[in-house]
Design an enzyme around this catalytic site. Structure first.
Site, short mmCIF file in Angstrom:
data_model
loop_
_atom_site.label_atom_id
_atom_site.label_comp_id
_atom_site.label_asym_id
_atom_site.label_seq_id
_atom_site.Cartn_x
_atom_site.Cartn_y
_atom_site.Cartn_z
N ASP A 53 53.52 103.10 -3.89
CA ASP A 53 54.24 101.82 -4.01
C ASP A 53 55.01 101.57 -2.70
O ASP A 53 56.23 101.73 -2.66
CB ASP A 53 55.24 101.87 -5.18
N ASP A 113 49.78 96.88 -16.38
CA ASP A 113 51.11 97.47 -16.31
C ASP A 113 51.70 97.37 -17.71
O ASP A 113 51.81 96.27 -18.26
CB ASP A 113 52.00 96.70 -15.33
O1 1PR Z 1 56.15 106.87 -10.71
O2 1PR Z 1 54.41 108.39 -11.57
O3 1PR Z 1 56.06 107.36 -13.15
O4 1PR Z 1 54.27 106.02 -12.06
C1 1PR Z 1 54.73 104.72 -12.34
C2 1PR Z 1 53.59 103.80 -12.07
O5 1PR Z 1 53.99 102.49 -12.46
C3 1PR Z 1 53.22 103.73 -10.59
O6 1PR Z 1 51.83 103.76 -10.48
C4 1PR Z 1 53.75 102.38 -10.13
O7 1PR Z 1 52.85 101.77 -9.23
C5 1PR Z 1 53.79 101.59 -11.42
N1 1PR Z 1 54.91 100.64 -11.47
C6 1PR Z 1 56.20 100.94 -11.61
N2 1PR Z 1 56.92 99.83 -11.66
C7 1PR Z 1 56.09 98.79 -11.53
C8 1PR Z 1 56.45 97.38 -11.55
O8 1PR Z 1 55.59 96.51 -11.34
N3 1PR Z 1 57.71 97.09 -11.77
N4 1PR Z 1 53.71 98.60 -11.28
C9 1PR Z 1 54.80 99.31 -11.42
C10 1PR Z 1 52.93 98.66 -10.26
C11 1PR Z 1 51.44 97.42 -9.23
C12 1PR Z 1 50.04 97.29 -9.48
C13 1PR Z 1 49.71 95.87 -9.84
C14 1PR Z 1 49.08 95.39 -8.57
C15 1PR Z 1 48.22 94.19 -8.74
N5 1PR Z 1 52.13 97.63 -10.42
O9 1PR Z 1 49.55 98.18 -10.37
O10 1PR Z 1 48.94 95.90 -10.96
O11 1PR Z 1 50.10 95.16 -7.64
O12 1PR Z 1 48.98 93.11 -9.08
P1 1PR Z 1 48.52 91.65 -8.70
O13 1PR Z 1 47.04 91.63 -8.74
O14 1PR Z 1 49.09 90.80 -9.82
O15 1PR Z 1 49.10 91.34 -7.39
P2 1PR Z 1 55.30 107.20 -11.83
#
Ligand code: 1PR
Length: 523
Positions: free
Chosen positions: A379, A224
Site C-alpha cells: 500500500d 475490500d
Molecule cells: O495489512 O495484512 O492486515 O492487510 C490489509 C489489506 O487490506 C491490505 O491488502 C490492504 O491493501 C487492504 N486495505 C486496507 N485498508 C484498505 C482501504 O481501502 N481502506 N484496501 C485496504 C486496499 C486497495 C485495493 C483496491 C484497489 C483497486 N484496497 O485492493 O481494491 O486499489 O481499487 P480501484 O479499482 O477502485 O481503484 P494487512
C-alpha cells in the site's frame, strides 16, 4: 464415490467442491487401507514437494499409493499430485517421490517470472477421454515453479509453453495427472473433471488453432471487505483508502454474492481483502472464513484472501502463528494469502539485522504451502523529492511532477490500511519479500485508489523491473483503455480493479472485449 487424498496442506476444499458440484460424492482418505480399497482416487497436491512427501511417509501412504497406481485403477493427480509420481524434485533434494514415472521435477530455468502463475493453454499430444467436449483453445489455471521432466515421452498427454515447452499433463492408462488446476479453471476445468469422473471410453483430440500456448494476462476483481457500522459484513470501496462517504461505510453488497457475480462475468481471479484485518484477529473473525467456504462452493477460479495474516496473541494469552491463520484460510478455500502490514514489519527487521530468521510469516507460509501461495500486498503512496539522492530510498524520476514541481519521488510503504507511513520504499519491500519467499506482488497505490485515473505505470514499472516474481497492478482503473495501457506499457502480469466493477461502470466482459486480439487473455 471418489476417494480423495487430503494430506492436510492447502486448499483441497475447492477440489472437493468442484467434484461435488458435478454430483459426485467424495470420501476423504483416512487410512492407508482407504487408498488400497479405493475405486477412483483423486490426489490434489498443494504446497511444497518435500513437506508433501514427508507427510505421505509419516502417514504410511507411500506403499499403498504405489500399489494403487500399479493396479491401473483410475487416478487423477493435480499439481503436486502430478509431481509426486516422479522420482524426486529439485525442490527437495534427497527426498524420494513415488517413482511411478521415471524422471525428475525441475525448477523453471527461464527468463520469465517464476512461479508460472495464471491461465495458459495445452498442446495436446495424444487422444484422451479427458478432452471430451473441449474445443482445444481453452486455458487452464497454473501456479507452480517446478515442472515434471519424464525420462521418455510415452506418458506425455499435453505440453504448455512458458519460456520453454514443459509437460503439463501425463496419462498412462487410467492414470491421469495435470500440472494445472482443473478445479480452478472455470467451466473448462470442470469439464475435465467431469470427463475423469465419467467412465466413457471415447477418446478425443481437440484441434487447436495456435502453434504455441501463451500465458494470459489476468483480470482480477477485488473485494475490500469489512463490517459496517450496523455490524454487517459488506464489500466496501475507498477513495484513496477512505471507505466512508458522509461518515458511512460504503456498501456495495454481500461478499459471497459479488464474488459469484464476478466469476460468472469472467473474472480470472478473485481477491478478498479484509481491510480491518490489522486490528481484528481472523480466527475470531469467523465471517471471513465463512465467506471463503461459501464462495469456493461455486466459484471455480483462484481465490486470494488478505488481511490480518500475522502472528497474534489472543485475549487469553495464547500465541498464534501467521501460519496457523493462513492454514485456516487455505482449509476454507483460499488458494493464496496476501500479507500487507506484516510484510513491512518483517522487511524492516530484515534490513535492521541483515538476517533471515526463517520464522517470519512470509518464510513459514511459503515453506509449507509454496511461494506461489504467498502474495505481498503493498500500500504505497508517493513522496516527492527534488533530487534522486535526497533520501536513502529507491527514488524514481517521474513525469507527473509534485506540488512544488519536484521531478522525483519514492513510494513510501504504509501499514494498517494506509494509516501509518513507514521509512521504507515499495521497491525495496518487494525485493526483500521475494528473497524471503513471496511468490507474487499485489501492487496497490493509495494516490490512485478509487480515482479512475488509470494505474500508476511508473510505480508498476519500477517494481516489476526490480523483482522476478509476477506483479499484479492495482488501483486507479477507470476505463478499458487503462487495462490495455498497463499490459502494454508495463510488465504487469495481471490487473486488478474494484470500483468500476462494483459500480457496474465497466463490466469485466467489456475489458476483455477491448483486449481481445491485442493482449493475450482468457475469453
Ligand atoms: O495489512 O495484512 O492486515 O492487510 C490489509 C489489506 O487490506 C491490505 O491488502 C490492504 O491493501 C487492504 N486495505 C486496507 N485498508 C484498505 C482501504 O481501502 N481502506 N484496501 C485496504 C486496499 C486497495 C485495493 C483496491 C484497489 C483497486 N484496497 O485492493 O481494491 O486499489 O481499487 P480501484 O479499482 O477502485 O481503484 P494487512
Amino acid at each position: 464415490m471418489i476417494a480423495f487424498l487430503d494430506y492436510g496442506a492447502g486448499n483441497v476444499r475447492s477440489v472437493i467442491n468442484a467434484i461435488e458440484s458435478l454430483g459426485e460424492e467424495v470420501r476423504v482418505v483416512q487410512t492407508a487401507e482407504d487408498i488400497l480399497s479405493a475405486e477412483r482416487l483423486v490426489f490434489p497436491g498443494v504446497g511444497a514437494f518435500g513437506s508433501m512427501m514427508n507427510i505421505l511417509n509419516e502417514k504410511n501412504y507411500v506403499a499403498p499409493l504405489r500399489d494403487y497406481l500399479n493396479s491401473g485403477r483410475p487416478f487423477l493427480g493435480i499439481c503436486l499430485g502430478l509431481q509426486a509420481l516422479f522420482e524426486g524434485s529439485e525442490e527437495a533434494p534427497g527426498v524420494r517421490g513415488l517413482g511411478f514415472i521415471p524422471g525428475l521435477v525441475k525448477r523453471f530455468d527461464i527468463d520469465l517470472s517464476v512461479p508460472h502463475i495464471g491461465w495458459n493453454g495445452l498442446n495436446i499430444k495424444k487422444p484422451s477421454r479427458i478432452f471430451t467436449g473441449l474445443g482445444g483453445n481453452e486455458k487452464f489455471y497454473f501456479v507452480h515453479s517446478y515442472h515434471v521432466v519424464p525420462k521418455d515421452d510415452g506418458a506425455v498427454l499435453t505440453t504448455t509453453d512458458y519460456g520453454c515447452e514443459f509437460v503439463s499433463s501425463i496419462q498412462i492408462g487410467n492414470i491421469t495427472a495435470t500440472q494445472f488446476h482443473p478445479e480452478k479453471s472455470g467451466s473448462s476445468g470442470l469439464r475435465i473433471l467431469k470427463n475423469f469422473l465419467e467412465t466413457s471410453e471415447e477418446q478425443s483430440i481437440p484441434v487447436r488453432s495456435a502453434q504455441t500456448t501463451r500465458l494470459a494476462k489476468r483480470i482480477i476483481a477485488c473485494l475490500d471487505v469489512r463490517t459496517n457500522d450496523r455490524g454487517d459484513l459488506v464489500v466496501t470501496k475507498g477513495d484513496q483508502y477512505d471507505v466512508r462517504e458522509k461518515g458511512v461505510v460504503r456498501n456495495f453488497g454481500k461478499p459471497v454474492e459479488l464474488a459469484r457475480r464476478y466469476y460468472q462475468e469472467g473474472a480470472d481471479e478473485i481477491t478478498f481483502l479484509n481491510i480491518t484485518g490489522f486490528r481484528d484477529f481472523p480466527l475470531e473473525d469467523m465471517p471471513m472464513l465463512e465467506v471463503l467456504r461459501q464462495t469456493s462452493k461455486n466459484v471455480f477460479v483462484p481465490l486470494t484472501i488478505g488481511g490480518g495474516i500475522r502472528d497474534y496473541r489472543d485475549k487469553n494469552g495464547r500465541q498464534y502463528k501467521a501460519l496457523e491463520v493462513a492454514s485456516e484460510y487455505f482449509r476454507s478455500g483460499a488458494d493464496k494469502v496476501s500479507i500487507g502490514s506484516d510484510a513491512v514489519l518483517i522487511v524492516e527487521e530484515y534490513l535492521r539485522t541483515g538476517r533471515k530468521t526463517g520464522l517470519s510469516s512470509i518464510e513459514e507460509i511459503s515453506r509449507v504451502y509454496g511461494n506461489q501461495a504467498v502474495v505481498i500486498s503493498i500500500d504505497p503512496r508517493r513522496v516527492y523529492v527534488r533530487s534522486p539522492d535526497a533520501v536513502k530510498h529507491q527514488v524514481i524520476e517521474t513525469t507527473i511532477p509534485g506540488p512544488r514541481g519536484e521531478g522525483y519521488c519514492w513510494y513510501q510503504c504504509t501499514i494498517k490500511g494506509g494509516r501509518e507511513g513507514r521509512d521504507l520504499d515499495a521497491i525495496t519491500l518487494a525485493q526483500v519479500c521475494e528473497k524471503l519467499g513471496a511468490g507474487e506482488i499485489l501492487l496497490n497505490c493509495i494516490d490512485r485508489d478509487g480515482t479512475n485515473l488509470g494505474f500508476d505505470l511508473e510505480l508498476i514499472n519500477a517494481v516489476s523491473e526490480a523483482v522476478s516474481i509476477p506483479v499484479i497492478a492495482s488501483s486507479g482503473a477507470g476505463r478499458v483503455e487503462h487495462f490495455y495501457e498497463v499490459f502494454t506499457l508495463t510488465e504487469a502480469e495481471s490487473a486488478l480493479a474494484a470500483g468500476i466493477f462494483h459500480r457496474k461502470e465497466v463490466p469485466i466482459a467489456e475489458v476483455k472485449n477491448h483486449l481481445k486480439g491485442k493482449v493475450e487473455i482468457r475469453l
